[in-house]
Motif scaffolding. Sequence first.
Motif, short mmCIF file in Angstrom:
data_model
loop_
_atom_site.label_atom_id
_atom_site.label_comp_id
_atom_site.label_asym_id
_atom_site.label_seq_id
_atom_site.Cartn_x
_atom_site.Cartn_y
_atom_site.Cartn_z
N LEU A 170 -10.70 -18.69 -2.48
CA LEU A 170 -11.41 -18.14 -3.80
C LEU A 170 -10.77 -19.44 -4.83
O LEU A 170 -9.74 -19.62 -4.89
N GLU A 171 -11.75 -19.91 -5.42
CA GLU A 171 -11.53 -20.72 -6.74
C GLU A 171 -10.40 -21.95 -6.21
O GLU A 171 -9.67 -22.08 -6.74
N ASN A 172 -10.69 -22.63 -5.21
CA ASN A 172 -9.94 -23.79 -4.89
C ASN A 172 -8.62 -23.59 -4.33
O ASN A 172 -7.88 -24.65 -4.35
N ASP A 173 -8.44 -22.23 -4.02
CA ASP A 173 -7.02 -21.80 -3.54
C ASP A 173 -7.16 -20.70 -2.51
O ASP A 173 -8.29 -20.02 -2.54
N TYR A 174 -6.48 -20.51 -1.67
CA TYR A 174 -6.35 -19.16 -0.85
C TYR A 174 -5.84 -18.07 -1.45
O TYR A 174 -4.74 -17.81 -2.29
N TYR A 175 -6.49 -16.95 -1.38
CA TYR A 175 -6.09 -15.64 -1.97
C TYR A 175 -5.50 -14.87 -0.83
O TYR A 175 -6.34 -14.57 0.19
N LEU A 176 -4.11 -14.39 -0.99
CA LEU A 176 -3.46 -13.69 -0.03
C LEU A 176 -3.84 -12.02 -0.25
O LEU A 176 -3.61 -11.50 -1.42
N MET A 177 -4.19 -11.31 0.71
CA MET A 177 -4.11 -9.76 0.67
C MET A 177 -3.21 -9.19 1.77
O MET A 177 -3.41 -9.46 2.88
N TYR A 178 -2.20 -8.54 1.04
CA TYR A 178 -1.41 -7.98 2.18
C TYR A 178 -0.57 -6.62 1.73
O TYR A 178 0.07 -6.04 2.18
N SER A 179 -1.41 -6.03 0.31
CA SER A 179 -0.91 -4.61 -0.11
C SER A 179 -2.26 -4.42 -1.02
O SER A 179 -3.22 -5.21 -1.26
N ASN A 180 -2.03 -3.24 -1.42
CA ASN A 180 -3.22 -2.61 -2.29
C ASN A 180 -2.86 -2.65 -3.85
O ASN A 180 -3.43 -1.80 -4.73
N ASP A 181 -2.07 -3.67 -4.42
CA ASP A 181 -1.74 -3.76 -5.70
C ASP A 181 -2.42 -4.58 -6.55
O ASP A 181 -2.16 -4.77 -7.58
N ASP A 182 -4.00 -4.82 -5.95
CA ASP A 182 -4.67 -5.48 -6.94
C ASP A 182 -6.01 -5.11 -6.55
O ASP A 182 -6.13 -4.44 -5.34
N GLU A 183 -7.04 -5.11 -7.11
CA GLU A 183 -8.41 -4.81 -7.14
C GLU A 183 -9.39 -5.17 -5.83
O GLU A 183 -9.52 -4.52 -5.01
N LEU A 184 -8.93 -6.55 -5.66
CA LEU A 184 -9.75 -7.34 -4.58
C LEU A 184 -9.09 -6.75 -3.20
O LEU A 184 -9.77 -5.91 -2.12
N SER A 185 -7.67 -6.73 -3.21
CA SER A 185 -7.11 -6.29 -1.96
C SER A 185 -7.43 -4.73 -1.58
O SER A 185 -7.49 -4.21 -0.42
N GLU A 186 -7.48 -3.83 -2.74
CA GLU A 186 -7.81 -2.52 -2.86
C GLU A 186 -9.07 -2.00 -2.01
O GLU A 186 -9.38 -1.61 -0.92
N ILE A 187 -10.08 -3.16 -2.35
CA ILE A 187 -11.26 -2.98 -1.70
C ILE A 187 -11.46 -3.59 -0.21
O ILE A 187 -12.09 -2.95 0.51
N TYR A 188 -10.52 -4.52 -0.07
CA TYR A 188 -10.63 -5.22 1.13
C TYR A 188 -9.99 -4.11 2.23
O TYR A 188 -10.62 -3.57 3.39
N TYR A 189 -8.93 -3.42 1.80
CA TYR A 189 -8.11 -2.39 2.82
C TYR A 189 -8.94 -1.35 2.77
O TYR A 189 -8.73 -0.57 3.96
N LYS A 190 -9.60 -0.87 1.80
CA LYS A 190 -10.47 0.38 1.71
C LYS A 190 -11.76 0.31 2.67
O LYS A 190 -12.12 1.13 3.62
#
Length: 221
Positions: free
Chosen positions: A93-113
């Motif tokens: 995303l936006e010229n860099d990698y976005y890491l999702m390994y917990s539910n502590d942000d909106e995008l990660s919460e959507i992904y894990y849900k």
Amino acid sequence: MYKGLVTSGCSFSLWDSVDGNGWPYYLQKQLLSDGVLSEDFDSFHEGVGGNGNMLIARYTVEAISKLLDKGLNGEDILCVVQWSDISRHGTFLENDYYLMYSNDDELSEIYYKYFHDHTNDVINSLWNWMALQNYCETNNIKPYYTFMFEHDKDILLNDDIGNVWAWEYLRDNIITDNVLLSITKYLESIDKSKLFVEDGHPNNRGHKFFSNYVIKSLTHI
């Protein structure tokens, strides 16, 4: 004698660990001292906190490619990869990698849900492993693998929970004669109370012990 060294992983494989240096630092230092690594070596250490297995594989390929571009032969490159938690996910995303390994942000919460799934975690991790394995084989490199936790290794290589038919063909093609114990299992077999910091990461002493284990394993695999 190796002329290139690549290490890769998550926060368990940082060059600078939580309270000192990580095992990649001690590995490089000892290999150089033992004459296993040439004095004019090149190295890349790609441990990044929160990394999932897709990014671990990609960063490893990128590092090896840089060494090959410098003129090194594949058999002159030592590569040690630490696979991470299979549920971790990265996206560009936006010229860099976005890491999702917990539910502590909106995008990660959507992904894990809505998107996270155990079967996909296993498929994706095995696919990344096989892709890295094939890349190394093509370039005459024998990588060595360790893990953050032993249960991640068991899930990928032994677990039959869920839709095992969906990943059996991948697992059947994974080469396992170069697989080491996980970092945590090895250190817990020595002295759990003195080799970890409070959050579960290896301490400086633990990284030294694990580096010694990796070096000894190179002569036995």
